[in-house]
Design an enzyme around this catalytic site. Sequence first.
Site, short mmCIF file in Angstrom:
data_model
loop_
_atom_site.label_atom_id
_atom_site.label_comp_id
_atom_site.label_asym_id
_atom_site.label_seq_id
_atom_site.Cartn_x
_atom_site.Cartn_y
_atom_site.Cartn_z
CB SER A 70 47.88 30.84 56.38
OG SER A 70 48.18 31.77 54.88
CE LYS A 83 50.21 39.35 50.90
NZ LYS A 83 50.12 38.58 49.63
CG ASP A 140 52.10 36.19 47.30
OD1 ASP A 140 51.72 34.76 48.09
OD2 ASP A 140 51.85 36.82 48.13
NE ARG A 199 38.57 48.98 37.85
CZ ARG A 199 37.97 48.80 39.70
NH1 ARG A 199 36.59 47.77 39.11
NH2 ARG A 199 38.22 48.69 40.22
CG LEU A 223 45.48 52.92 30.57
CD1 LEU A 223 46.29 51.87 29.83
CD2 LEU A 223 45.26 54.13 29.32
CG LEU A 263 46.74 34.91 41.01
CD1 LEU A 263 47.12 33.60 40.06
CD2 LEU A 263 47.20 35.63 40.99
#
Length: 494
Positions: free
Chosen positions: A249, A296, A332, A380, A382, A443
């Site tokens: 950034s 976040k 995002d 991975r 569930l 991504l």
Amino acid sequence: MLCLTLTGSTLEENRALVEQNRTWISLAELRLDHLNRDEQKIASSFPSTVDLPIILTFRRKSDGGLCTLGEKERLQTLYETAKGDYAYVDIEEDVKKSDLKFRDSMFEQKVDLERMLRERGVRIIRSLHDFTCVPADIYGRISKLASKGDIPKVAVTPKSMIDIISLFRVQAELSDIKDKIIIGMGDFGICARLLYKKCGSMLTFCSDTQAAPGHLSARTMSELYHADKVDEKTHVFGIIGNPVYHTASPRIHNPGFEAIHYNAIYVPFLVDSVRAFFKLAEMLQIHGFSVTVPHKRNVQPYLGRITREVKQIGACNTVTRIQNMWKGTNTDYYGFLSPIADEIAQENIRTALVIGAGGASRAVVWALHNHGIKVTILNRSLEKARQLAEETMSSFDSLENCNLYSNSFDLVVQTTSVGMAPDTDEDPVPSFVFTGDEIVYELVYQPKETPFFKRATEAGCRVIGGAEMLLEQGKLQFEAFSGYHYPHWIQPDI
Ligand code: ATR
């Protein structure tokens, strides 16, 4: 002022270092302790062979230097060398006055080094090093170091955001001491190096070789951050995270500010406590900041306003100051949508397979769901897939069953960290077969081409890389921060 720490073992090497860095620096520090013994003996001549002021320093091992001589011999060498045309001489806090008097065959009486320097107009830097912490009595110690008219230098080691606040408070507490040097060493200290002027420091040190913990190169300090151009009017922005120094950034925002002539700096802040960072943000009047892992979610209690996306995703990656309160948004979400917005508008994307159910996946799944796209999540674990699927009315399954999902989706998005450096050989869905008709979105942006990215490309798919999303979300942040569009004529190096 940016000061280059010279760590060559010969004077010639150091002259070359000055030459290579000359455009970015205002002065340099000759570290006698890095010179070999023969070169130390002729180092008094060094200042007259370069065209900028030089600080003379002979650092002991206990203060982070290389000098292993006995104290008497070290100070004698410092005295001899200081006869040269140095602008500043560094003397450590604990060196006694009586140890700075020297016999000299040129004079009848002992020579007092401090007096000799003052008479010649050479400034003395009185330095204090602490590699373990920021001492509790730091303000008192700086005042004491400054009491004889010398320049106090403190190089201390912040270990938390609270310590960083102590460093930035130096200017408010000791604004009457005009010339002082304040250095925050180590990982936490990097923001204080970049914003050295906000700590009231007259200069900061840099080197290509990390001569001290946390040094950045002169080129990075000057060309990327313009740290030496910060003034009272500079708007401060940044990114908070832990870890944070891998982030691209600063390479998006700083060149953007420069291109539109906006007096601003964007700095990485290593943050252990979000609460403490918000205090610092008030102190420094930070205008806005990006938020990365693991904060976040943590920032949300401090936000006065959040957007619908932040609420849905449960994550905020952009904070801006709006009328005395902090507003949280999530770029995002929009950054992800931007490269596929036309395909969505033309209804070429009706179904999507999303691999992963972590933080990044939440932004992706919500963005797709809010645009009426039918999503299937493979993960991975569930349970995590189930939770996100329930929130967004999606389908879900275990990653192990990925081979069952080939040939069924318009869009396939890879949101896990699998394939990211350093484990660049890994593919999260090795048995998934691409038809070539899917739009594929990876991504991960480091490396640019993961095994997943390469397989999709070889199958003939249109593949979008993570760097595109990164840049798009960065551009949206830039708009939120500055109020201007990101300059279209620059291509950030990410
Ligand atoms: P981010 O914010 O980058 O999405 P995260 O929230 O930690 O990071 O999520 C990481 C994602 O990558 C998760 O979907 C994780 O799967 P689990 O939920 O099962 O942990 C996935 N992931 C990480 N390492 C993985 C691996 N070796 N194989 C498969 N999936 C993996």
